[in-house]
Design a protein around this motif. Sequence first.
Motif, PDB file in Angstrom:
ATOM      1  N   HIS A  38      44.528  38.218  38.520  1.00 49.75           N
ATOM      2  CA  HIS A  38      44.548  36.872  39.089  1.00 49.75           C
ATOM      3  C   HIS A  38      45.571  36.034  38.332  1.00 49.75           C
ATOM      4  O   HIS A  38      46.029  36.427  37.261  1.00 49.75           O
ATOM      5  CB  HIS A  38      43.158  36.227  39.066  1.00 49.75           C
ATOM      6  N   LEU A  39      45.909  34.895  38.907  1.00 52.72           N
ATOM      7  CA  LEU A  39      46.928  34.037  38.306  1.00 52.72           C
ATOM      8  C   LEU A  39      46.469  33.512  36.950  1.00 52.72           C
ATOM      9  O   LEU A  39      45.351  33.014  36.817  1.00 52.72           O
ATOM     10  CB  LEU A  39      47.226  32.864  39.239  1.00 52.72           C
ATOM     11  N   ILE A  40      47.309  33.661  35.942  1.00 46.66           N
ATOM     12  CA  ILE A  40      47.037  33.081  34.629  1.00 46.66           C
ATOM     13  C   ILE A  40      48.189  32.148  34.278  1.00 46.66           C
ATOM     14  O   ILE A  40      49.341  32.422  34.609  1.00 46.66           O
ATOM     15  CB  ILE A  40      46.846  34.150  33.524  1.00 46.66           C
ATOM     16  N   THR A  41      47.861  31.032  33.680  1.00 49.80           N
ATOM     17  CA  THR A  41      48.879  30.047  33.335  1.00 49.80           C
ATOM     18  C   THR A  41      48.694  29.616  31.888  1.00 49.80           C
ATOM     19  O   THR A  41      47.605  29.767  31.321  1.00 49.80           O
ATOM     20  CB  THR A  41      48.797  28.818  34.255  1.00 49.80           C
ATOM     21  N   PRO A  42      49.752  29.091  31.263  1.00 51.53           N
ATOM     22  CA  PRO A  42      49.614  28.611  29.891  1.00 51.53           C
ATOM     23  C   PRO A  42      48.426  27.650  29.765  1.00 51.53           C
ATOM     24  O   PRO A  42      48.212  26.805  30.627  1.00 51.53           O
ATOM     25  CB  PRO A  42      50.940  27.908  29.633  1.00 51.53           C
ATOM     26  N   ASP A  44      45.334  28.850  29.732  1.00 53.77           N
ATOM     27  CA  ASP A  44      44.185  29.686  30.082  1.00 53.77           C
ATOM     28  C   ASP A  44      43.831  30.600  28.911  1.00 53.77           C
ATOM     29  O   ASP A  44      44.627  30.791  27.988  1.00 53.77           O
ATOM     30  CB  ASP A  44      44.505  30.584  31.284  1.00 53.77           C
ATOM     31  N   ASN A  45      42.658  31.196  28.987  1.00 55.55           N
ATOM     32  CA  ASN A  45      42.268  32.264  28.059  1.00 55.55           C
ATOM     33  C   ASN A  45      42.156  33.537  28.871  1.00 55.55           C
ATOM     34  O   ASN A  45      41.353  33.614  29.803  1.00 55.55           O
ATOM     35  CB  ASN A  45      40.928  31.953  27.381  1.00 55.55           C
ATOM     36  N   ALA A  46      42.985  34.525  28.553  1.00 58.07           N
ATOM     37  CA  ALA A  46      42.996  35.789  29.274  1.00 58.07           C
ATOM     38  C   ALA A  46      42.001  36.748  28.635  1.00 58.07           C
ATOM     39  O   ALA A  46      41.888  36.812  27.415  1.00 58.07           O
ATOM     40  CB  ALA A  46      44.395  36.403  29.246  1.00 58.07           C
ATOM     41  N   ARG A  47      41.286  37.483  29.481  1.00 60.37           N
ATOM     42  CA  ARG A  47      40.407  38.535  28.975  1.00 60.37           C
ATOM     43  C   ARG A  47      41.267  39.785  28.790  1.00 60.37           C
ATOM     44  O   ARG A  47      41.921  40.245  29.721  1.00 60.37           O
ATOM     45  CB  ARG A  47      39.274  38.812  29.942  1.00 60.37           C
ATOM     46  N   LYS A  59      36.954  43.900  23.386  1.00 59.28           N
ATOM     47  CA  LYS A  59      37.162  42.950  24.478  1.00 59.28           C
ATOM     48  C   LYS A  59      37.357  41.583  23.841  1.00 59.28           C
ATOM     49  O   LYS A  59      36.513  41.129  23.076  1.00 59.28           O
ATOM     50  CB  LYS A  59      35.961  42.934  25.408  1.00 59.28           C
ATOM     51  N   LEU A  60      38.478  40.958  24.157  1.00 55.41           N
ATOM     52  CA  LEU A  60      38.818  39.668  23.568  1.00 55.41           C
ATOM     53  C   LEU A  60      39.228  38.665  24.629  1.00 55.41           C
ATOM     54  O   LEU A  60      39.650  39.032  25.715  1.00 55.41           O
ATOM     55  CB  LEU A  60      40.005  39.827  22.607  1.00 55.41           C
ATOM     56  N   ARG A  61      39.140  37.406  24.267  1.00 56.61           N
ATOM     57  CA  ARG A  61      39.747  36.335  25.066  1.00 56.61           C
ATOM     58  C   ARG A  61      40.885  35.798  24.214  1.00 56.61           C
ATOM     59  O   ARG A  61      40.704  35.472  23.053  1.00 56.61           O
ATOM     60  CB  ARG A  61      38.738  35.241  25.367  1.00 56.61           C
ATOM     61  N   MET A  62      42.061  35.733  24.803  1.00 54.65           N
ATOM     62  CA  MET A  62      43.246  35.307  24.069  1.00 54.65           C
ATOM     63  C   MET A  62      43.931  34.161  24.808  1.00 54.65           C
ATOM     64  O   MET A  62      44.029  34.189  26.035  1.00 54.65           O
ATOM     65  CB  MET A  62      44.217  36.482  23.913  1.00 54.65           C
ATOM     66  N   PRO A  63      44.428  33.157  24.068  1.00 55.02           N
ATOM     67  CA  PRO A  63      45.110  32.045  24.728  1.00 55.02           C
ATOM     68  C   PRO A  63      46.430  32.488  25.347  1.00 55.02           C
ATOM     69  O   PRO A  63      47.148  33.306  24.779  1.00 55.02           O
ATOM     70  CB  PRO A  63      45.345  31.041  23.599  1.00 55.02           C
ATOM     71  N   VAL A  64      46.719  31.962  26.526  1.00 57.78           N
ATOM     72  CA  VAL A  64      47.978  32.259  27.216  1.00 57.78           C
ATOM     73  C   VAL A  64      48.975  31.164  26.852  1.00 57.78           C
ATOM     74  O   VAL A  64      48.696  29.984  26.989  1.00 57.78           O
ATOM     75  CB  VAL A  64      47.769  32.295  28.750  1.00 57.78           C
TER      76      VAL A  64
END
Length: 71
Positions: A38-42, A44-47, A59-64
């Motif tokens: 799905h669309l990710i933008t600066p 967001d937190n990407a899985r 499994k992490l959440r990382m800032p975009v």
Amino acid sequence: MDSESSKMVKQDKVTIPAKGRFELVPGKYHLMFEKPTHLITPGDNARVIFFLSTGKVFKLRMPVRTSPELY
């Protein structure tokens, strides 16, 4: 990187020695999402899921963020 340009080189794996460290930092290693689900933008937190050769899964959440070079 040479004196006039830089290029990205795909890394299929990274070996981290026992008690070693690996960092994702600007100008060095980074992640590039080529086909996100799905669309990710600066902002967001990407899985992100990392699969280790030992069978362990992180499994992490990382800032975009965007590259500072784009500003």
